[in-house]
Design an enzyme around this catalytic site. Structure first.
Site, PDB file in Angstrom:
ATOM      1  CG  ASP A   1      19.451  29.447  19.877  1.00 37.47           C
ATOM      2  OD1 ASP A   1      18.434  28.975  19.331  1.00 37.47           O
ATOM      3  OD2 ASP A   1      20.595  29.307  19.398  1.00 37.47           O
TER       4      ASP A   1
ATOM      5  CD  GLU B   1      18.514  27.734  13.988  1.00 39.54           C
ATOM      6  OE1 GLU B   1      18.460  27.578  12.755  1.00 39.54           O
ATOM      7  OE2 GLU B   1      18.924  28.798  14.518  1.00 39.54           O
TER       8      GLU B   1
END
Length: 486
Positions: free
Chosen positions: A78, A145
């Protein structure tokens, strides 16, 4: 595809360009995960996902490397979605638009996603290449994350087979990270009592143009937190203009917990002369621009007429909320006694919003030591109690305890010195790396973190240094080619 295709190393930049095309903000990285998984399976690699969606790909060792220790290259899928005010960009649909600006790659009006897209691209480039020597290789791409390390938290035990892990989330050329801070979210809620809006005027005060940045890596730089600056103005307006009768109809700022917020807004309801507010805003704008002239040169502070709200905060609610947020600690709390020039403990309010009957603040607490987090939690509990509010905690993740010597650290230092012609710096970072969580699940794994120079991560000013990417690639491939025997 963009003009990134002209850059070297070609395969890495090709992959980064492809990553930019596929939307992958936190919680919306599924499309990218499936694209990579399908590609890996089409190439004949072992590829699967665990229960929380992490992607694992395996590639056999190249000829002559079969007896070397197996290695996992790790990155997160991400990116942080931040856009400049006025930039029309839907991160769930629209591609990132990278472009070359001298020695840097930037994005048009948004975060670039070099954090951690460059690391992800490098791992995929190694998988695709036919001429890079490496041992048995695993590539681990983790989910979400940036919003609490959810992929690393839920990583399947006994899944990875490697003895060495190279995390690719470092953002400075010539540095090797061997430790990081742990963190925790503090969710502050301050109650609102509403009353009918019998005030004459509604105006919105708007603070914009601040630099923002990463609330761990940049916390010591003096960059202003727009929420704290706005609340300071409102508290001082209350204190210095006791006859200016105002309350709040709404207050908000920031959009993500781990970025220093760049924009904040408050809607004021008041009686009397609008010129009083205009004068106060202008005086404060002049003051804060002088204070922050070097660190925040693009700051703007303005007012604009707003639609009249049906209800507003009671006087007492506005009083409690403004004074609570004004004294809320923010920034560096303590520097490390053990590691020179490293922040030990900090906190940063990243998001503030008015939601139903509360003003809610999301605060990220970071510390190299558990007692640092405990101390800040105690402060926040006391503050919430005084304001008749509440604070809860979530998303706790451990730090990564540094080890001064290991096989992979020694090798990484050696390769870096050969590539740079100078010794690299060994560092501990005041930010969250997934290594702490991964180490908890795989305690015997030997780990380091490296990466190219990235500036202003988590903000639309994010950029990655093109020569540093080439250096990072030489270091990464040099490490893989020289992994020690089992």
């Amino acid at each position: 595809m963009s003009d990134l295709q002209s850059l070297q190393p070609k395969l890495l930049w090709h992959w980064f360009d492809q990553i930019c095309v596929i939307p992958h903000p936190s919680y919306q990285e599924e499309q990218l995960a499936l694209f990579i998984l399908d590609w890996a399976k089409a190439k004949g690699f072992f590829a699967e996902r665990d229960e929380v969606g992490n992607v694992l790909i395996r590639k056999p060792a190249t000829a002559g490397m079969e007896n070397r220790k197996p290695v996992v290259l790790q990155a997160h899928l991400d990116m942080v979605p931040q856009a400049n005010e006025g930039t029309q960009h839907d991160f769930s649909v629209d591609p990132i638009l990278p472009y070359i600006d001298g020695e840097w790659v930037k994005a048009k009006g948004t975060t670039l996603g070099a954090d951690n897209g460059i690391g992800m691209a490098s791992a995929l480039a190694v998988l695709e290449s036919n001429d890079i020597a490496h041992p048995e290789l695993e590539v681990l791409l983790t989910m979400t994350e940036e919003r609490g390390m959810e992929g690393a938290l839920g990583l399947r035990p006994n899944w990875l087979q490697s003895e060495i892990l190279i995390n690719t989330d470092t953002e400075e050329n010539g540095e090797i990270y061997i430790g990081c801070a742990g963190g925790e979210n503090a969710n502050l809620e301050l109650p609102i009592e509403y009353q009918a809006n019998n005030f004459e005027h509604c105006y919105q005060v708007v603070l914009k143009g601040l630099r923002g940045g990463h609330s761990g890596v940049d916390i010591h730089t003096g960059r202003a937190n727009t929420i704290k600056v706005l609340v300071r103005f409102l508290a001082e307006l209350r204190q210095n203009q006791p006859h200016f009768d105002f309350t709040l109809a709404n207050i908000r700022g920031g959009s993500i917990r781990n970025a220093i917020p760049r924009e904040s807004f408050a809607t004021l309801a008041f009686n009397g002369d609008v010129a009083v507010l205009e004068s106060a805003v202008q005086k404060f704008a002049d003051l804060i621009k002088t204070e922050l002239a070097l660190i925040e040169p693009n700051l703007t502070f303005t007012i604009e007429k707003a639609e009249k709200a049906q209800q507003v905060f009671s006087t007492q609610s506005a009083y409690n909320i403004l004074h609570c947020l004004n004294i809320l600690p923010n920034g560096v709390m303590r520097n490390s006694d053990v590691i020179e020039n490293v922040v030990e403990t900090s906190l940063s309010i990243g998001v503030l919003d008015t939601v139903d009957n509360v003003v809610r603040g999301t605060i990220l607490v970071r510390s190299l030591i558990e007692s640092g987090k405990t101390y800040v939690a105690s402060l926040l509990k006391s503050l919430a109690a005084l304001a008749q509010g509440n604070v809860s905690f979530s998303g706790d993740y451990p730090g990564w305890e540094p080890q001064s010597h290991s096989d992979i650290l020694d090798l990484t230092k050696e390769v870096y010195a050969q590539v740079l012609g100078a010794e690299p710096e060994i560092k501990v970072i005041h930010a969250g790396l997934e290594c702490g969580l991964l180490k908890r699940i795989y305690p015997a794994m030997d780990m380091v973190s490296i990466g190219p120079t990235i500036r202003n991560a988590h903000s639309p000013d994010e950029k990655v240094h093109i020569p540093a990417v080439e250096t990072y690639w030489k270091v990464l491939t040099g490490i893989l080619a020289n992994i020690p025997a089992r």
